[in-house]
Motif scaffolding. Structure first.
Motif, PDB file in Angstrom:
ATOM      1  N   PHE A   1      42.623  35.705  47.235  1.00 43.78           N
ATOM      2  CA  PHE A   1      44.039  35.559  47.611  1.00 43.78           C
ATOM      3  C   PHE A   1      44.876  35.199  46.397  1.00 43.78           C
ATOM      4  N   TYR A   2      44.393  34.254  45.611  1.00 39.47           N
ATOM      5  CA  TYR A   2      45.153  33.805  44.450  1.00 39.47           C
ATOM      6  C   TYR A   2      45.283  34.920  43.409  1.00 39.47           C
ATOM      7  N   ILE A   3      44.230  35.671  43.191  1.00 37.39           N
ATOM      8  CA  ILE A   3      44.284  36.770  42.228  1.00 37.39           C
ATOM      9  C   ILE A   3      45.321  37.804  42.661  1.00 37.39           C
ATOM     10  N   ASP A   4      45.311  38.160  43.941  1.00 37.20           N
ATOM     11  CA  ASP A   4      46.330  39.087  44.458  1.00 37.20           C
ATOM     12  C   ASP A   4      47.730  38.532  44.207  1.00 37.20           C
ATOM     13  N   LYS A   5      47.887  37.234  44.439  1.00 37.11           N
ATOM     14  CA  LYS A   5      49.192  36.593  44.309  1.00 37.11           C
ATOM     15  C   LYS A   5      49.703  36.638  42.872  1.00 37.11           C
ATOM     16  N   VAL A   6      48.837  36.355  41.913  1.00 38.26           N
ATOM     17  CA  VAL A   6      49.271  36.369  40.514  1.00 38.26           C
ATOM     18  C   VAL A   6      49.651  37.779  40.073  1.00 38.26           C
ATOM     19  N   PHE A   7      48.868  38.772  40.484  1.00 38.42           N
ATOM     20  CA  PHE A   7      49.199  40.155  40.139  1.00 38.42           C
ATOM     21  C   PHE A   7      50.536  40.571  40.755  1.00 38.42           C
TER      22      PHE A   7
ATOM     23  N   ILE B   1      44.146  36.957  32.021  1.00 36.93           N
ATOM     24  CA  ILE B   1      43.836  38.354  32.340  1.00 36.93           C
ATOM     25  C   ILE B   1      45.111  39.122  32.669  1.00 36.93           C
ATOM     26  N   VAL B   2      45.944  38.552  33.528  1.00 37.21           N
ATOM     27  CA  VAL B   2      47.145  39.247  33.998  1.00 37.21           C
ATOM     28  C   VAL B   2      48.141  39.473  32.871  1.00 37.21           C
ATOM     29  N   PHE B   3      48.269  38.499  31.969  1.00 34.92           N
ATOM     30  CA  PHE B   3      49.288  38.605  30.934  1.00 34.92           C
ATOM     31  C   PHE B   3      48.761  39.165  29.609  1.00 34.92           C
ATOM     32  N   ASN B   4      47.531  39.652  29.625  1.00 36.57           N
ATOM     33  CA  ASN B   4      46.975  40.310  28.437  1.00 36.57           C
ATOM     34  C   ASN B   4      46.390  41.676  28.800  1.00 36.57           C
ATOM     35  N   GLN B   5      47.088  42.364  29.693  1.00 37.18           N
ATOM     36  CA  GLN B   5      46.577  43.643  30.173  1.00 37.18           C
ATOM     37  C   GLN B   5      46.529  44.697  29.073  1.00 37.18           C
ATOM     38  N   ALA B   6      47.474  44.660  28.144  1.00 41.72           N
ATOM     39  CA  ALA B   6      47.492  45.647  27.062  1.00 41.72           C
ATOM     40  C   ALA B   6      46.224  45.525  26.216  1.00 41.72           C
ATOM     41  N   TYR B   7      45.815  44.287  25.949  1.00 43.33           N
ATOM     42  CA  TYR B   7      44.600  44.073  25.171  1.00 43.33           C
ATOM     43  C   TYR B   7      43.371  44.548  25.949  1.00 43.33           C
ATOM     44  N   TYR B   8      43.344  44.240  27.245  1.00 47.62           N
ATOM     45  CA  TYR B   8      42.203  44.652  28.062  1.00 47.62           C
ATOM     46  C   TYR B   8      42.095  46.174  28.106  1.00 47.62           C
ATOM     47  N   ARG B   9      43.225  46.860  28.180  1.00 48.65           N
ATOM     48  CA  ARG B   9      43.238  48.329  28.138  1.00 48.65           C
ATOM     49  C   ARG B   9      42.600  48.822  26.839  1.00 48.65           C
ATOM     50  N   GLU B  10      43.049  48.211  25.742  1.00 48.85           N
ATOM     51  CA  GLU B  10      42.614  48.676  24.429  1.00 48.85           C
ATOM     52  C   GLU B  10      41.125  48.432  24.206  1.00 48.85           C
ATOM     53  N   VAL B  11      40.675  47.204  24.497  1.00 45.37           N
ATOM     54  CA  VAL B  11      39.297  46.850  24.180  1.00 45.37           C
ATOM     55  C   VAL B  11      38.293  47.570  25.079  1.00 45.37           C
ATOM     56  N   ASN B  12      38.760  48.018  26.246  1.00 43.89           N
ATOM     57  CA  ASN B  12      37.885  48.738  27.172  1.00 43.89           C
ATOM     58  C   ASN B  12      38.168  50.240  27.209  1.00 43.89           C
TER      59      ASN B  12
ATOM     60  N   LYS C   1      46.462  52.778  38.677  1.00 47.22           N
ATOM     61  CA  LYS C   1      45.000  52.785  38.745  1.00 47.22           C
ATOM     62  C   LYS C   1      44.403  51.713  37.839  1.00 47.22           C
ATOM     63  N   PHE C   2      45.032  51.507  36.690  1.00 48.47           N
ATOM     64  CA  PHE C   2      44.529  50.489  35.774  1.00 48.47           C
ATOM     65  C   PHE C   2      44.642  49.099  36.396  1.00 48.47           C
ATOM     66  N   GLU C   3      45.777  48.787  37.006  1.00 47.54           N
ATOM     67  CA  GLU C   3      45.959  47.468  37.600  1.00 47.54           C
ATOM     68  C   GLU C   3      45.000  47.253  38.765  1.00 47.54           C
ATOM     69  N   ALA C   4      44.770  48.287  39.562  1.00 46.77           N
ATOM     70  CA  ALA C   4      43.823  48.180  40.677  1.00 46.77           C
ATOM     71  C   ALA C   4      42.412  47.916  40.150  1.00 46.77           C
ATOM     72  N   LEU C   5      42.050  48.610  39.073  1.00 49.84           N
ATOM     73  CA  LEU C   5      40.733  48.415  38.468  1.00 49.84           C
ATOM     74  C   LEU C   5      40.603  47.008  37.888  1.00 49.84           C
ATOM     75  N   LEU C   6      41.638  46.562  37.198  1.00 49.86           N
ATOM     76  CA  LEU C   6      41.608  45.236  36.585  1.00 49.86           C
ATOM     77  C   LEU C   6      41.524  44.140  37.648  1.00 49.86           C
ATOM     78  N   LYS C   7      42.249  44.316  38.730  1.00 52.81           N
ATOM     79  CA  LYS C   7      42.210  43.327  39.810  1.00 52.81           C
ATOM     80  C   LYS C   7      40.818  43.265  40.442  1.00 52.81           C
ATOM     81  N   GLU C   8      40.221  44.438  40.663  1.00 52.28           N
ATOM     82  CA  GLU C   8      38.876  44.485  41.240  1.00 52.28           C
ATOM     83  C   GLU C   8      37.871  43.790  40.324  1.00 52.28           C
ATOM     84  N   ARG C   9      37.949  44.072  39.021  1.00 56.11           N
ATOM     85  CA  ARG C   9      37.026  43.457  38.073  1.00 56.11           C
ATOM     86  C   ARG C   9      37.268  41.947  37.964  1.00 56.11           C
TER      87      ARG C   9
END
Length: 206
Positions: A89-95, A164-175, A184-192
Motif C-alpha cells: 500500500f505504501y509503495i503504491d502511495k509514494v509512486f 527508488i522513486v526519486f532516482n528512477q533515471a539512474y535505475y533506468r540507466e544502470v539496468n 511500462k517502466f514505472e509499472a516494472l519498477l513498482k513491481e520490483r
C-alpha cells in the motif's frame, strides 16, 4: 482536521505541486492562486496562512492507519501478510503521490520549518503506535522477532522507497531500461520494489 470539499482539495493539490517543485519558502499564495485559477483571498479564507495550508496538505495526505489496518487485516491470513500488504500500500502511495513526498523531504531537510515537521510528527506518532501493535501481535503469535525497533524499520523502509522513486533515471540507466516507455517502466519498477521490500521486511522481522 478540517473538513475538505472539492474546492479545498483542488487548492491543496495545486499548492502541493508548487511547493514540491519550487520549495516552501519560494512559493507564495499568489503563485498557488494563479496555478489553481482562483483569487488569493479564497486561499486565505479557507486556510488562513501558507503554514496552515501546508499543515492541511499533511493532514490530507497522511494515511490514518486506524482506518487502514483493519481493512488490510481482514484480507490477511497472518501478521506477516498484514505487514506485507501495508508495505505494498505504501509503495503504491509514494509512486502515486510523488509531489507530496518530495515536499515532505524538503520540509524534513529544513530546520526553518520546525512547526510543520512537528505537526507531521504528531500524525506519525499516532500511526507508529498502531503499527507497533501489529508487530507486537506478530511477536506474540511467534511469527516475528520480539526485539523489533519499529521506528528504525519504518525509517529503513521509507528511506529505501523514497530513494527508488526519486532516482528512477539512474535505475533506468544502470539496468539498461532507457528505451522502455514511461508507463511500462514505472509499472516494472513498482513491481520490483514490492518484491525487494517484501524480502527485506521479512528478513528484518522474522
Amino acid at each position: 482536521m478540517m473538513e475538505l470539499n472539492a474546492k479545498k482539495i483542488h487548492l491543496l493539490e495545486h499548492a502541493e505541486k508548487l511547493f514540491s517543485e519550487n520549495g516552501y519558502a519560494e512559493t507564495s499564495i499568489r503563485d498557488i492562486a494563479k496555478l489553481a485559477s482562483v483569487n488569493s483571498a479564497m486561499i486565505s479564507y479557507y486556510f488562513g496562512s501558507k503554514e496552515k495550508l501546508v499543515k492541511a496538505i499533511l493532514d490530507y495526505r497522511t494515511t490514518n492507519l486506524d482506518e487502514l489496518l483493519p481493512q488490510l487485516q481482514a484480507k490477511s491470513s497472518s501478521n506477516l501478510e498484514h505487514i506485507l500488504a501495508l508495505t505494498d500500500f505504501y509503495i503504491d502511495k509514494v509512486f502515486e503521490q510523488k509531489n507530496f513526498y518530495k515536499l515532505l523531504y524538503q520540509l524534513q531537510a529544513s530546520d526553518a520549518q520546525a512547526s510543520l515537521i512537528q505537526h507531521f510528527n504528531n500524525l506519525r506518532h499516532r500511526n507508529h503506535d498502531l503499527l507497533k501493535s501489529v508487530f507486537e501481535a506478530g511477536a506474540a503469535a511467534g511469527e516475528f522477532n520480539p526485539d523489533i525497533d519499529v521506528s528504525l524499520i519504518t525509517s529503513t523502509f521509507t528511506g529505501t522507497i523514497n530513494h527508488i522513486v526519486f532516482n528512477q533515471a539512474y535505475y533506468r540507466e544502470v539496468n539498461d531500461l532507457k528505451k522502455l516507455p514511461d508507463e511500462k517502466f514505472e509499472a516494472l519498477l513498482k513491481e520490483r520494489a514490492k518484491k525487494h521490500m517484501g524480502k527485506l521486511i521479512t528478513a528484518m522481522i522474522k
